[in-house]
Design a protein around this motif. Structure first.
Motif, PDB file in Angstrom:
ATOM      1  N   LEU A  39      73.507  12.782  21.470  1.00  0.00           N
ATOM      2  CA  LEU A  39      72.859  13.898  22.899  1.00  0.00           C
ATOM      3  C   LEU A  39      73.643  14.938  22.111  1.00  0.00           C
ATOM      4  O   LEU A  39      74.515  15.301  21.542  1.00  0.00           O
ATOM      5  CB  LEU A  39      74.449  13.575  23.779  1.00  0.00           C
ATOM      6  CG  LEU A  39      73.805  13.964  25.033  1.00  0.00           C
ATOM      7  CD1 LEU A  39      72.538  14.063  25.729  1.00  0.00           C
ATOM      8  CD2 LEU A  39      75.175  14.446  26.241  1.00  0.00           C
ATOM      9  N   SER A  40      72.465  15.807  22.468  1.00  0.00           N
ATOM     10  CA  SER A  40      72.213  17.007  21.429  1.00  0.00           C
ATOM     11  C   SER A  40      71.457  18.216  22.212  1.00  0.00           C
ATOM     12  O   SER A  40      70.511  17.521  22.810  1.00  0.00           O
ATOM     13  CB  SER A  40      71.619  16.483  20.015  1.00  0.00           C
ATOM     14  OG  SER A  40      71.930  17.804  19.297  1.00  0.00           O
ATOM     15  N   THR A  41      70.942  18.985  22.090  1.00  0.00           N
ATOM     16  CA  THR A  41      70.355  19.961  22.014  1.00  0.00           C
ATOM     17  C   THR A  41      69.534  20.468  20.787  1.00  0.00           C
ATOM     18  O   THR A  41      69.712  20.755  19.797  1.00  0.00           O
ATOM     19  CB  THR A  41      70.591  21.506  22.927  1.00  0.00           C
ATOM     20  OG1 THR A  41      70.957  22.149  22.304  1.00  0.00           O
ATOM     21  CG2 THR A  41      71.466  20.433  24.036  1.00  0.00           C
ATOM     22  N   THR A  42      68.147  21.004  21.069  1.00  0.00           N
ATOM     23  CA  THR A  42      67.531  21.858  20.102  1.00  0.00           C
ATOM     24  C   THR A  42      65.920  22.476  21.070  1.00  0.00           C
ATOM     25  O   THR A  42      65.996  22.476  22.385  1.00  0.00           O
ATOM     26  CB  THR A  42      66.876  20.833  19.051  1.00  0.00           C
ATOM     27  OG1 THR A  42      66.113  21.634  18.255  1.00  0.00           O
ATOM     28  CG2 THR A  42      65.195  20.428  19.932  1.00  0.00           C
ATOM     29  N   VAL A  43      65.825  23.158  20.550  1.00  0.00           N
ATOM     30  CA  VAL A  43      64.441  24.765  21.149  1.00  0.00           C
ATOM     31  C   VAL A  43      63.393  24.697  19.364  1.00  0.00           C
ATOM     32  O   VAL A  43      63.706  25.046  18.342  1.00  0.00           O
ATOM     33  CB  VAL A  43      65.403  26.194  20.152  1.00  0.00           C
ATOM     34  CG1 VAL A  43      64.050  27.032  21.138  1.00  0.00           C
ATOM     35  CG2 VAL A  43      66.083  25.764  21.871  1.00  0.00           C
ATOM     36  N   PHE A  44      62.405  23.906  20.635  1.00  0.00           N
ATOM     37  CA  PHE A  44      61.111  23.759  19.573  1.00  0.00           C
ATOM     38  C   PHE A  44      60.082  24.528  19.891  1.00  0.00           C
ATOM     39  O   PHE A  44      59.827  24.383  21.484  1.00  0.00           O
ATOM     40  CB  PHE A  44      61.059  22.595  18.988  1.00  0.00           C
ATOM     41  CG  PHE A  44      59.215  22.195  18.769  1.00  0.00           C
ATOM     42  CD1 PHE A  44      59.074  21.698  17.138  1.00  0.00           C
ATOM     43  CD2 PHE A  44      58.056  21.536  19.606  1.00  0.00           C
ATOM     44  CE1 PHE A  44      58.828  22.204  17.070  1.00  0.00           C
ATOM     45  CE2 PHE A  44      57.023  21.271  19.024  1.00  0.00           C
ATOM     46  CZ  PHE A  44      56.980  21.824  17.075  1.00  0.00           C
ATOM     47  N   ARG A  45      59.475  25.298  19.021  1.00  0.00           N
ATOM     48  CA  ARG A  45      58.282  26.359  19.940  1.00  0.00           C
ATOM     49  C   ARG A  45      58.647  26.602  21.088  1.00  0.00           C
ATOM     50  O   ARG A  45      57.882  27.409  22.523  1.00  0.00           O
ATOM     51  CB  ARG A  45      57.524  25.724  20.300  1.00  0.00           C
ATOM     52  CG  ARG A  45      55.783  25.186  19.140  1.00  0.00           C
ATOM     53  CD  ARG A  45      55.034  24.664  19.627  1.00  0.00           C
ATOM     54  NE  ARG A  45      54.069  23.943  18.358  1.00  0.00           N
ATOM     55  CZ  ARG A  45      52.608  23.813  18.620  1.00  0.00           C
ATOM     56  NH1 ARG A  45      52.625  22.527  19.383  1.00  0.00           N
ATOM     57  NH2 ARG A  45      52.130  23.321  17.258  1.00  0.00           N
ATOM     58  N   GLU A  46      59.810  27.386  21.001  1.00  0.00           N
ATOM     59  CA  GLU A  46      60.095  28.200  22.078  1.00  0.00           C
ATOM     60  C   GLU A  46      60.671  27.418  23.216  1.00  0.00           C
ATOM     61  O   GLU A  46      60.514  27.834  24.732  1.00  0.00           O
ATOM     62  CB  GLU A  46      59.637  29.625  23.089  1.00  0.00           C
ATOM     63  CG  GLU A  46      59.091  30.531  22.056  1.00  0.00           C
ATOM     64  CD  GLU A  46      58.760  31.686  21.886  1.00  0.00           C
ATOM     65  OE1 GLU A  46      57.736  31.810  23.291  1.00  0.00           O
ATOM     66  OE2 GLU A  46      58.280  32.717  21.141  1.00  0.00           O
ATOM     67  N   ASP A  47      60.792  26.061  23.298  1.00  0.00           N
ATOM     68  CA  ASP A  47      60.918  25.284  24.651  1.00  0.00           C
ATOM     69  C   ASP A  47      62.742  24.870  24.088  1.00  0.00           C
ATOM     70  O   ASP A  47      62.297  24.332  23.199  1.00  0.00           O
ATOM     71  CB  ASP A  47      60.305  24.323  24.639  1.00  0.00           C
ATOM     72  CG  ASP A  47      59.017  24.986  25.996  1.00  0.00           C
ATOM     73  OD1 ASP A  47      59.125  26.084  26.561  1.00  0.00           O
ATOM     74  OD2 ASP A  47      57.505  24.565  25.086  1.00  0.00           O
ATOM     75  N   SER A  48      63.290  24.649  25.235  1.00  0.00           N
ATOM     76  CA  SER A  48      64.710  23.486  24.776  1.00  0.00           C
ATOM     77  C   SER A  48      64.350  22.392  24.929  1.00  0.00           C
ATOM     78  O   SER A  48      63.856  21.657  26.059  1.00  0.00           O
ATOM     79  CB  SER A  48      65.881  24.117  25.836  1.00  0.00           C
ATOM     80  OG  SER A  48      65.168  24.162  27.121  1.00  0.00           O
ATOM     81  N   TYR A  49      65.171  21.670  23.957  1.00  0.00           N
ATOM     82  CA  TYR A  49      64.798  19.854  24.907  1.00  0.00           C
ATOM     83  C   TYR A  49      66.487  19.248  24.729  1.00  0.00           C
ATOM     84  O   TYR A  49      67.105  20.116  24.271  1.00  0.00           O
ATOM     85  CB  TYR A  49      63.830  19.686  23.682  1.00  0.00           C
ATOM     86  CG  TYR A  49      62.761  19.959  23.556  1.00  0.00           C
ATOM     87  CD1 TYR A  49      61.738  18.729  24.556  1.00  0.00           C
ATOM     88  CD2 TYR A  49      61.882  21.112  22.970  1.00  0.00           C
ATOM     89  CE1 TYR A  49      60.390  18.885  23.488  1.00  0.00           C
ATOM     90  CE2 TYR A  49      60.998  21.002  22.779  1.00  0.00           C
ATOM     91  CZ  TYR A  49      59.637  20.282  23.948  1.00  0.00           C
ATOM     92  OH  TYR A  49      58.527  20.794  23.857  1.00  0.00           O
ATOM     93  N   VAL A  50      66.273  18.495  25.086  1.00  0.00           N
ATOM     94  CA  VAL A  50      67.328  17.508  25.281  1.00  0.00           C
ATOM     95  C   VAL A  50      66.969  16.561  24.498  1.00  0.00           C
ATOM     96  O   VAL A  50      66.522  15.181  24.023  1.00  0.00           O
ATOM     97  CB  VAL A  50      67.980  16.723  26.728  1.00  0.00           C
ATOM     98  CG1 VAL A  50      68.803  15.917  26.019  1.00  0.00           C
ATOM     99  CG2 VAL A  50      68.157  18.034  27.786  1.00  0.00           C
ATOM    100  N   ILE A  51      67.616  15.937  23.267  1.00  0.00           N
ATOM    101  CA  ILE A  51      67.850  14.698  22.536  1.00  0.00           C
ATOM    102  C   ILE A  51      69.039  14.245  22.655  1.00  0.00           C
ATOM    103  O   ILE A  51      69.931  14.137  22.828  1.00  0.00           O
ATOM    104  CB  ILE A  51      67.880  15.220  21.046  1.00  0.00           C
ATOM    105  CG1 ILE A  51      66.908  16.192  20.834  1.00  0.00           C
ATOM    106  CG2 ILE A  51      67.614  14.093  20.192  1.00  0.00           C
ATOM    107  CD1 ILE A  51      66.856  16.808  18.948  1.00  0.00           C
TER     108      ILE A  51
END
Length: 402
Positions: free
Chosen positions: A295-307
């Motif tokens: 469980l983690s987070t990231t930001v890709f192309r200015e959108d945040s995502y849950v991984i």
């Protein structure tokens, strides 16, 4: 166009247009599928109703219903049964979570042709067990050694599932390579440019994040559909291969995080989160006994995502298969109620949520229980009327693109 259609189109306007069409199609299946896809309607109506009793502030998952409980592999590699969807999570009155869940019992049971008397009994059971768990002031967790009945069988099957099972389900073997399958109707091809950027991004996440798996590289990427309410958000599935263990693979899900649909309809002061993904996983970690694997987070192309790691099995109990097994349904609803209360106890006293003493007092108070059940029963009838209107509008072409 009906006011209902206006509300649905307005809410879904920022989602991927082609995928929203699939969401609308899925919502025509039955009233329960419609309910799962319209969490925002529930809270819009709740804000205007002012019918629920005062209740303590707690951390809620926000979209609690009978299919948002399920199995998952924790970061300790054990399998648990618990609340498993936190996209709408925030701080709110405890009654919000209860009303959302109890309404789902009435709607889902009718969709499964389970009689209204049984639905009412199960609604009362849920509230009773929820209160009893709060009154004890001690949270519980459910894993294969502590589970009972059908939940025990469910978790045992999940625990016995292997990485080979999910590999067989999600991949094909072509040109001496294992590749993510596009034969599944929920899998879609990703264009070259986006695929290249996603691959670089996840490889960087693996290399730099303390939450990422060590010694893996991206070998495949597809766009993935799952659920109902989340159809239309950006969601990707990654096939990772170990760089130091032969034939060792891992699946990672990366899902776009959007603002909670509960937020516009609560006056409760919220924390200022760095991103929407941080809101989701922080609340998830507070409410679950053990966090999901990776469980983690990231930001890709200015959108945040849950991984998080994709689970190796279907992770929700299929009530359709249980509808004639009253004892099994009883045990599942009883477990779900205890887990709901446990999640609130576990996260009690954190950043504005009620302390354990307040939750215990709320659990022992008999005055509000019938009010919640009656509101939920009446709202379930309203959802059925919404559903009929939605199907009429859908067939009339009012949700088509353009």
């Amino acid at each position: 166009m009906s006011k209902l259609s206006d509300r649905l189109i307005a809410f879904n306007k920022d989602l991927l247009p082609d995928m929203v069409q699939l969401k609308y199609e899925a919502m025509t299946e039955n009233a329960f599928r419609f309910y799962r896809g319209t969490c925002h309607l529930f809270y819009q109506d709740l804000a205007n109703a002012e019918a629920l009793p005062l209740s303590p502030l707690v951390w809620i998952c926000g979209d609690l219903h009978i299919e948002n409980f399920g199995s998952y592999k924790g970061d300790n590699k054990l399998v648990y049964f618990d609340l498993n969807d936190f996209d709408e999570a925030l701080l709110a009155p405890a009654s919000y979570e209860l009303a959302r869940m109890v309404t789902s019992i009435f709607i889902a049971f009718e969709s499964l042709d389970i009689g209204p008397e049984k639905a009412l009994k199960m609604a009362r059971l849920f509230v009773k067990t929820y209160c009893a768990t709060l009154a004890k002031g001690k949270s519980i967790s459910i894993e294969p050694r502590t589970a009972k009945g059908i939940v025990c069988d469910f978790l045992t099957a999940a625990d016995d599932s292997t990485e080979k099972d999910i590999l067989k389900k999600r991949t094909v073997y072509k040109k001496n390579k294992i590749m993510l399958s596009l034969e599944d109707e929920r899998h879609f091809k990703v264009d070259k440019k986006l695929k290249h950027e996603l691959k670089a991004h996840i490889n960087e996440w693996i290399a730099t994040s303390s939450d990422g798996p060590y010694n893996y590289k991206v070998k495949g990427i597809i766009f993935r559909l799952a659920g109902t309410g989340s159809i239309g958000v950006k969601r990707y599935l990654f096939l990772l291969k170990s760089t130091n263990t032969k034939n060792k693979y891992l699946f990672v899900d990366m899902k776009q995080a959007r603002p909670s649909s509960v937020l516009p309809y609560t006056t409760v002061q919220q924390l200022q989160w760095p991103t929407e993904a941080d809101r989701i996983i922080t609340t998830q970690k507070r409410m679950q006994n053990v966090s999901s694997s990776l469980l983690s987070t990231t930001v890709f192309r200015e959108d945040s995502y849950v991984i998080q790691e994709l689970q190796p099995v279907k992770d929700t109990i299929k009530f359709k298969l249980l509808k004639d097994e009253y004892r099994d349904i009883y045990q599942v609803i009883d477990d779900m109620a205890a887990l709901t209360a446990s999640a609130q106890l576990r996260s009690g006293g954190i950043h504005g949520s009620a302390i354990i003493d307040e939750l215990e007092a709320w659990g022992t108070d008999q005055q509000w229980q019938d009010i919640i059940i009656e509101y939920s029963r009446k709202y379930a009838e309203k959802v059925k009327r919404y559903y009929k209107q939605f199907v009429t509008d859908y067939k009339a072409g009012k949700f088509k693109k353009g």
